[in-house]
Write a protein that holds these residues in place. Structure first.
Motif, mmCIF file in Angstrom:
data_model
loop_
_atom_site.group_PDB
_atom_site.id
_atom_site.type_symbol
_atom_site.label_atom_id
_atom_site.label_comp_id
_atom_site.label_asym_id
_atom_site.label_seq_id
_atom_site.Cartn_x
_atom_site.Cartn_y
_atom_site.Cartn_z
ATOM 1 N N ASP A 185 0.812 -1.139 -0.041
ATOM 2 C CA ASP A 185 -0.117 0.026 0.431
ATOM 3 C C ASP A 185 0.643 1.571 -0.199
ATOM 4 O OD1 ASP A 185 -2.379 -1.126 0.330
ATOM 5 O OD2 ASP A 185 -2.560 -1.947 2.413
ATOM 6 N N PRO A 186 0.728 2.129 -0.953
ATOM 7 C CA PRO A 186 1.510 3.382 -0.976
ATOM 8 C C PRO A 186 1.148 4.149 0.889
ATOM 9 C CG PRO A 186 -0.409 3.641 -2.543
ATOM 10 C CD PRO A 186 -0.766 2.837 -0.955
ATOM 11 N N ARG A 187 2.566 4.671 0.786
ATOM 12 C CA ARG A 187 2.909 5.829 2.145
ATOM 13 C C ARG A 187 2.779 6.809 1.318
ATOM 14 N NH1 ARG A 187 6.659 3.826 5.722
ATOM 15 N NH2 ARG A 187 7.031 1.198 5.389
ATOM 16 N N GLY A 188 1.761 7.049 0.890
ATOM 17 C CA GLY A 188 1.526 8.235 -0.020
ATOM 18 C C GLY A 188 0.949 8.856 -1.482
ATOM 19 N N TYR A 189 0.585 8.955 -1.848
ATOM 20 C CA TYR A 189 -0.117 10.601 -3.366
ATOM 21 C C TYR A 189 0.704 11.230 -3.233
ATOM 22 C CZ TYR A 189 -2.784 6.204 -2.651
ATOM 23 O OH TYR A 189 -3.472 4.657 -2.217
ATOM 24 N N ILE A 190 1.367 11.710 -4.198
ATOM 25 C CA ILE A 190 1.776 12.942 -4.874
ATOM 26 C C ILE A 190 0.964 12.678 -6.136
ATOM 27 C CG2 ILE A 190 3.886 14.470 -5.547
ATOM 28 C CD1 ILE A 190 5.431 12.218 -3.926
ATOM 29 N N ILE A 191 0.927 14.933 -6.343
ATOM 30 C CA ILE A 191 -0.086 15.140 -7.473
ATOM 31 C C ILE A 191 0.334 16.321 -7.561
ATOM 32 C CG2 ILE A 191 -2.300 16.189 -7.821
ATOM 33 C CD1 ILE A 191 -3.693 14.975 -5.629
ATOM 34 N N PRO A 192 1.309 16.189 -9.613
ATOM 35 C CA PRO A 192 2.134 17.187 -9.527
ATOM 36 C C PRO A 192 1.559 18.317 -10.495
ATOM 37 C CG PRO A 192 2.743 15.184 -10.472
ATOM 38 C CD PRO A 192 1.413 14.763 -9.980
ATOM 39 N N ALA A 193 2.201 19.339 -9.851
ATOM 40 C CA ALA A 193 1.632 20.617 -10.107
ATOM 41 C C ALA A 193 1.906 20.733 -11.238
ATOM 42 C CB ALA A 193 2.370 21.735 -9.494
ATOM 43 N N ASP A 194 2.242 19.826 -12.738
ATOM 44 C CA ASP A 194 2.501 20.204 -13.711
ATOM 45 C C ASP A 194 2.005 19.547 -14.622
ATOM 46 O OD1 ASP A 194 3.815 18.125 -13.302
ATOM 47 O OD2 ASP A 194 5.965 18.383 -14.255
ATOM 48 N N HIS A 231 -1.494 18.510 1.998
ATOM 49 C CA HIS A 231 -0.024 18.869 1.995
ATOM 50 C C HIS A 231 0.583 20.089 0.712
ATOM 51 C CE1 HIS A 231 0.845 17.004 6.429
ATOM 52 N NE2 HIS A 231 1.559 17.739 6.232
ATOM 53 N N ARG A 232 1.090 20.738 0.227
ATOM 54 C CA ARG A 232 1.824 21.894 -0.049
ATOM 55 C C ARG A 232 3.157 21.719 -0.183
ATOM 56 N NH1 ARG A 232 3.238 26.886 -1.664
ATOM 57 N NH2 ARG A 232 2.118 27.668 0.196
ATOM 58 N N ALA A 233 3.836 21.163 -1.608
ATOM 59 C CA ALA A 233 5.299 21.644 -1.813
ATOM 60 C C ALA A 233 5.743 23.222 -1.785
ATOM 61 C CB ALA A 233 5.714 20.165 -2.913
ATOM 62 N N ILE A 234 6.697 23.385 -0.653
ATOM 63 C CA ILE A 234 6.966 25.216 -1.366
ATOM 64 C C ILE A 234 8.092 24.949 -2.339
ATOM 65 C CG2 ILE A 234 5.385 25.539 0.869
ATOM 66 C CD1 ILE A 234 8.847 25.990 2.322
ATOM 67 N N ALA A 235 8.802 23.601 -2.795
ATOM 68 C CA ALA A 235 10.060 23.783 -3.679
ATOM 69 C C ALA A 235 10.281 22.686 -4.148
ATOM 70 C CB ALA A 235 11.024 24.378 -2.474
ATOM 71 N N PRO A 236 10.853 22.729 -5.029
ATOM 72 C CA PRO A 236 10.887 21.402 -5.566
ATOM 73 C C PRO A 236 11.635 20.144 -4.655
ATOM 74 C CG PRO A 236 11.728 23.069 -7.312
ATOM 75 C CD PRO A 236 10.961 24.003 -5.463
ATOM 76 N N PHE A 237 10.731 19.010 -5.524
ATOM 77 C CA PHE A 237 11.373 17.526 -4.550
ATOM 78 C C PHE A 237 11.540 16.286 -5.412
ATOM 79 C CE2 PHE A 237 6.952 18.050 -4.605
ATOM 80 C CZ PHE A 237 6.831 16.132 -3.681
ATOM 81 N N THR A 238 11.487 15.838 -4.946
ATOM 82 C CA THR A 238 12.227 14.904 -4.897
ATOM 83 C C THR A 238 11.801 13.269 -3.846
ATOM 84 O OG1 THR A 238 14.916 15.201 -6.449
ATOM 85 C CG2 THR A 238 13.985 12.530 -6.359
ATOM 86 N N ALA A 239 11.367 12.474 -5.201
ATOM 87 C CA ALA A 239 10.655 10.969 -4.508
ATOM 88 C C ALA A 239 10.532 9.703 -5.195
ATOM 89 C CB ALA A 239 9.196 11.985 -3.690
ATOM 90 N N GLY A 240 11.326 9.313 -4.616
ATOM 91 C CA GLY A 240 11.377 8.073 -5.951
ATOM 92 C C GLY A 240 12.539 8.524 -6.775
ATOM 93 N N SER A 241 11.947 8.031 -8.064
ATOM 94 C CA SER A 241 13.306 8.561 -9.116
ATOM 95 C C SER A 241 13.041 9.728 -10.048
ATOM 96 C CB SER A 241 12.881 7.747 -9.743
ATOM 97 O OG SER A 241 11.920 6.412 -10.717
ATOM 98 N N ASP A 272 1.472 10.412 -8.000
ATOM 99 C CA ASP A 272 2.279 8.774 -8.448
ATOM 100 C C ASP A 272 2.071 8.596 -7.136
ATOM 101 O OD1 ASP A 272 3.406 9.244 -11.080
ATOM 102 O OD2 ASP A 272 4.539 10.439 -10.013
ATOM 103 N N ARG A 273 2.145 7.024 -6.887
ATOM 104 C CA ARG A 273 1.806 5.991 -5.357
ATOM 105 C C ARG A 273 2.697 5.791 -5.320
ATOM 106 N NH1 ARG A 273 0.234 1.204 -6.140
ATOM 107 N NH2 ARG A 273 -1.068 0.923 -4.779
ATOM 108 N N ILE A 274 3.961 6.461 -3.875
ATOM 109 C CA ILE A 274 4.303 6.743 -3.501
ATOM 110 C C ILE A 274 5.221 5.725 -2.017
ATOM 111 C CG2 ILE A 274 6.718 8.319 -2.199
ATOM 112 C CD1 ILE A 274 5.739 9.164 -4.726
ATOM 113 N N LEU A 275 5.562 4.303 -2.587
ATOM 114 C CA LEU A 275 5.596 2.959 -1.445
ATOM 115 C C LEU A 275 6.682 3.062 -0.947
ATOM 116 C CD1 LEU A 275 5.192 0.653 -4.882
ATOM 117 C CD2 LEU A 275 3.505 1.827 -3.024
ATOM 118 N N VAL A 321 0.315 16.800 -1.895
ATOM 119 C CA VAL A 321 1.106 15.543 -1.404
ATOM 120 C C VAL A 321 -0.054 14.972 -0.492
ATOM 121 C CG1 VAL A 321 2.759 14.425 -0.108
ATOM 122 C CG2 VAL A 321 3.308 16.272 -1.249
ATOM 123 N N VAL A 322 -0.854 13.453 0.470
ATOM 124 C CA VAL A 322 -1.457 13.431 0.680
ATOM 125 C C VAL A 322 -1.554 12.179 1.534
ATOM 126 C CG1 VAL A 322 -4.062 11.964 1.284
ATOM 127 C CG2 VAL A 322 -3.792 13.820 -0.818
#
Length: 663
Positions: free
Chosen positions: A196-205, A227-237, A297-300, A246-247
């Motif tokens: 199951d995912p630890r969270g979901y990321i909804i890209p702004a682009d 949550h909202r990202a206030i700067a670029p970040f990397t998760a997974g690849s 994206d599903r983040i595992l 971010v949920v």
């Protein structure tokens, strides 16, 4: 009827939910019996299950609360409880059968009072237990979202059963005992990729981040922390831009999060081999992220970043409108672009659509992109749209020649309804008003009067429309004399003899008809080379062979067509045993064209699709020219309950691109 409910219950919510329902239900039925009130049924005694997430009773299950429903027969006019022999013996679902008798409204009210008093009594007696269980379920959800977990679904169980040989000496069910079989269990039900995912990321682009923002706000309204990202970040690849949403799943209402992002896997509910499937209480699949066309994206694995928790609703990024430019481009991929177009046109501004791709600003704007000349009067409108909706208007450095543009105008829209109201027409009103499409409501007598082209350009026929053959008067039909005088012009039935010829004349003179669901029978009434599908050897399929209650299917879209502009090539569509189509020989020659179709034998994305292979190659959306006009057939409802934002554009394009549909 009173709880507990029949299976299936949704595998996402905490197990304390079904047992909590059993506790409250037992108190209710116990009180009915103790008070000598027979006839209360439960479980298989009615069609209510705990699978669906969408009602006042059911949504609370995904929020760690016990939700109840009771229904009692009765109305002010006395009725008869009929003799039903098979319901005279007590069963686990009917512990105290009722005998045939006259049933009065006072009895119905008395039963409801008994049910309510039972609930109050059990809640007061077990107050601390219920409150503690809410805490415990929330704690369980946070723990599950913080560690590796796996959700067992019917498909995964079926895969395990197929992989593990059956032990014929112990019956038909496999028994997993040896190391090899346990290894199969680990790989199928406990594989790392199946977590199951630890969270979901909804890209702004993504292509329509404004609709994704609406999706997130729907989560926030039900208590989900975002949550909202206030700067670029990397998760997974992958690297994500600032403003991505971010949920995380490590929160109390994790079951609701999974239910909104993950596909539903409804079990095959078939009473006996070869029998017809048992209908679910409501939808079988509804994954809201799919319906709204949200990219995520599903983040595992555990992840972190420059995140801030939203304290209110998510708002789109602030947009600025450049000044002193010749024109602006507005993406057709945005649902809110149609609100912008309607508002600009309503205030006297100019809007065009690109006929051909335009290369400028180091990018290529596809055909269908909205083109807005920079008139002084339109700039305040654009600024307000950018501020209110977050719509982005790209400044274009040069003008585009008139022969590369198609000018748009506000179409005159007529929406069919009937006296007393049709629910599907009501949802269409809500949709049109939300996106600022002007419209009028029309009834059968207005369509029967003819001359439709004088007042309307587009006629919308929602699901529920039927055309009576009119060969004999219907004695059950409502008569004008039965309703108040001011509403009598709304009473009437659409018929093949009176209504269809007027709709044909409207089409032939250049009108557009958007027919949805049951209304698509209009194609056969007009004699078009389109057959309804799916069929098997020319015959309708029985429910035991083909049955798809409300679910999400994947549909291929012809994005080169005006109707498909702005949509992805593969779109999720809500399907509920909907009509489908096959083009007959000669269809190409007369310009009939499929816009959306099921391109595989397994289009199911979320829900339940028994016999889905029969949909392979079946068209879901078709356009057919009739004279100077265009008939558009939508088998699945593109705006069902205002949920499938991902297919709204199929209807919007049909409305706005009245003159472009023949391209």
């Amino acid at each position: 009827f009173a709880p507990p409910f029949r299976d299936p219950f949704n595998y996402n919510f905490d197990p304390l939910i079904p047992v909590g329902l059993d506790l409250v239900g037992a108190a209710m039925h116990n009180r009915f019996v103790a008070e000598g009130k027979p006839g209360s049924t439960m479980r298989e005694g009615a069609n209510y299950s705990t699978w669906w997430n969408g009602g006042l009773r059911t949504t609370v299950y995904f929020h760690n609360m016990v939700g109840l429903l009771t229904e009692t027969v009765g109305h002010p006019t006395p009725a008869e409880i009929p003799l039903v022999p098979e319901r005279l013996l007590p069963t686990g679902s009917l512990p105290m059968p009722i005998q045939p008798q006259k049933w009065r409204f006072s009895q119905a009210l008395s039963y409801e009072l008994t049910a309510n008093r039972a609930v109050l009594d059990v809640a007061s007696r077990y107050r601390e237990t219920f409150l503690y269980n809410i805490y415990q379920m929330g704690r369980n959800s946070i723990q599950r979202g913080s560690t590796d977990t796996w959700t067992v679904t019917p498909k995964r169980v079926a895969a395990l059963e197929a992989a593990v040989p059956r032990d014929t000496t112990r019956g038909s069910r496999p028994r997993v005992t040896n190391p090899d079989d346990l290894a199969k269990y680990a790989s199928i039900l406990r594989g790392r990729a199946e977590r199951d995912p630890r969270g979901y990321i909804i890209p702004a682009d993504q292509r329509d981040f404004l609709t994704a923002t609406k999706f997130v706000n729907a989560l926030i309204k039900t208590g989900i922390v975002v949550h909202r990202a206030i700067a670029p970040f990397t998760a997974g690849s992958r690297t994500y831009p600032a403003n991505s949403l971010v949920v995380r799943t490590a929160q109390a209402f994790r079951p609701h999060i999974l239910d909104m992002f993950e596909p539903q896997d409804h079990p095959d509910d078939i009473p006996y081999p070869g029998g017809p499937p048992t209908p679910p209480y409501d939808n079988a699949g509804w994954t809201l992220a799919y319906q709204m066309g949200v990219e995520f994206d599903r983040i595992l694995d555990p992840f972190d970043g420059p995140f801030v928790q939203l304290t209110g609703y998510a708002t789109p990024p602030v947009r600025n409108v450049a000044l002193r430019v010749p024109a602006y481009a507005l993406s057709h991929s945005l649902n809110d672009a149609f609100t912008a177009v309607n508002r600009i046109l309503a205030r006297g501004g100019e809007v065009h659509a690109l006929k051909f791709p335009l290369a400028t600003n180091t990018r290529v704007y596809p055909n269908g992109t909205f083109y807005i000349p920079a008139r002084p009067a339109v700039l305040p409108i654009l600024n307000k749209l950018a501020s209110d909706l977050g719509v982005g208007f790209d400044a274009l450095p040069t003008t585009v020649s008139a022969d590369s543009l198609e000018r748009l105008r506000l179409p005159r829209i007529a929406l069919w309804d009937r006296y007393g109201g049709m629910m599907t027409s009501g949802w269409a009103r809500f949709l049109l008003e939300k996106f600022e499409f002007p419209y009028e409501v029309v009834y059968a007598p207005q369509l029967d009067a003819g001359g439709l082209n004088e007042s309307i350009d587009v006629l919308i026929l929602p699901d529920g429309v039927t055309f009576a053959d009119g060969s004999a008067p219907d004695s059950r039909a409502l008569q004008p004399a039965d309703v108040p005088a001011e509403y009598r012009n709304r009473v009437g039935t659409m018929t093949v003899a009176r209504t269809v010829p007027n709709i044909r004349a409207f089409l032939e003179a250049g009108g557009t008809v958007l027919a949805i669901g049951s209304a698509t029978t209009l194609a056969s009434e007009l004699g078009l080379p389109i057959a309804h599908a799916p069929l098997d050897s020319g015959k309708p399929l029985s429910r035991s062979r083909f049955y798809i209650p409300g679910s999400i299917l994947s549909m291929r879209v012809d994005t080169t067509s005006a109707l498909g502009q702005g949509l992805p090539g593969l779109a999720d569509v809500y399907y509920d045993n909907s009509p489908g189509f096959r083009l007959l020989p000669g269809a190409d020659e007369v310009g009939v064209r499929q816009i959306g179709w099921f391109a595989t034998a397994a289009p199911l994305r979320s829900g339940w699709a028994w016999g889905q292979r029969f949909l392979h190659g079946v068209a879901a959306v078709v356009q057919a020219p009739v004279g100077k006009g265009m008939l558009v057939l939508y088998g699945p409802d593109p705006y069902f309950r205002y949920q499938p934002h991902g297919t709204f554009k199929l209807l919007f394009n049909g409305i706005l691109y009245r003159t472009a549909l023949g391209e």
